[in-house]
Motif scaffolding. Structure first.
Motif: not given
Lengths: 215, 215
Positions: A23-25, A80-85, A95-98, A180-183
């Protein structure tokens, strides 16, 4: 990624290789800065280094975060938060984690470019997001044939009911961030937008630095 | 363009070379059909034929109708009569000279592709706009590295105030048309969208033929 905290200076770009699950901010230190964001699948997104002997060569399997595929599947303009891109091959890439910021993140507007600033009378040497992306990827030995449509973090381009698009200043507070979390294994590229033509960057319109933290 | 009237069969694509100043009409014969539309600058948009020895090679100067540049400059989601449409290099490529159809023309959603139909459970052999574009360009000896975001004529994807995107049937009447004027020598490519998953194509959802007339 050797360094876990990185200051992205005003008007510059950088790219970070993430492994799946990392994850990265993107931290809006001043609350006023738009950050153009791209993600490329790794390593299949690019032709092998040898292919770059031909300028502009690009693997036909080029795979990257595609806003038009996200808008289709998510059925929304603003992620937005929770969306899988998704990529242009419909594979999950982020994924938008926060998201602690208010407002939206533009998906509609092109990256600023040398040509945009020339049209605006700012001369041919203005820093710009398209060149920042190219430079950030070049640092990884990569070169895309086109500039994919950027996900413009913190950029406010609200759409009125008739379809008119407005440009207004960011609504973020200093320290607001998007996580963001890398999927998939991917290369995340950012440009602290150098725009001083449109009211894109907030406050007095001066481009400023942001922080990128791997967490 | 040798022929001045062309029937684009349901589920197929074709591309037409236009000289600057020439006009073309996309006629929705049945009023129910979405037509994915692309425009490529000619001849600079593509690498020289030799470059295609390397699959997917594409001139880095690739220049095409760019929806994100149009949205930026026009400040609107939906293009309409009188609008000057731009390439990714901000050069005028098309003007919308007439539009007899009601409703909007989507600029937000990706071209349908083999992968989209696989995701929808329709199998790997479903006709699709991305392959139609590739085939239409191949007929001109050309091959793009990516599928640019299509301008989806007659497609209704209204955006609600909160940013939700809906998919509804076209609003066109039989015979409604969009007329485009080339603002530079260009290659215009069309796909009569084969979609039968989303409520994209109207009436009973069956893809149908359209007419392309050079006037």
């Amino acid at each position: 990624m050797a360094e876990r905290r990185f200051t992205l200076a005003a008007r510059t770009g950088a790219a970070f290789a993430l492994r799946k699950g990392e994850r990265l901010r993107v931290i809006n230190s001043h609350g006023t800065q738009v950050v153009d964001t791209w993600a490329f699948a790794s390593p299949g997104a690019f032709a092998s280094p040898g292919a770059f002997a031909s300028p502009g060569a690009f693997a036909s399997s080029g795979e990257y975060l595609s806003l038009e595929h996200c808008r289709e599947v998510l059925q929304k303009l603003f992620f937005e938060t929770g969306d899988l891109l998704l990529t242009n091959l419909y594979r999950p890439i982020l994924t938008v984690t926060q998201d602690t910021s208010p407002g939206r993140h533009d998906t509609l507007i092109a990256a600023c470019s040398r040509l945009m600033y020339e049209r605006a009378g700012r001369g041919p040497d203005h820093a710009n997001c398209a060149d920042n992306l190219a430079g950030a990827l070049a640092a990884h030995g990569l070169r895309p044939a086109v500039t994919p449509s950027p996900w413009n973090l913190f950029m406010q381009a609200p759409v009125e009911p008739g379809g008119h698009i407005d440009f207004v200043r960011p609504l973020a507070k200093p320290g607001d961030y998007v996580e963001l979390r890398a999927e998939m294994d991917c290369l995340l590229a950012f440009s602290a937008c150098p725009d001083d033509v449109y009211p894109t960057n907030g406050g007095d319109g001066t481009p400023r630095d942001v922080e990128i933290h791997l967490i």
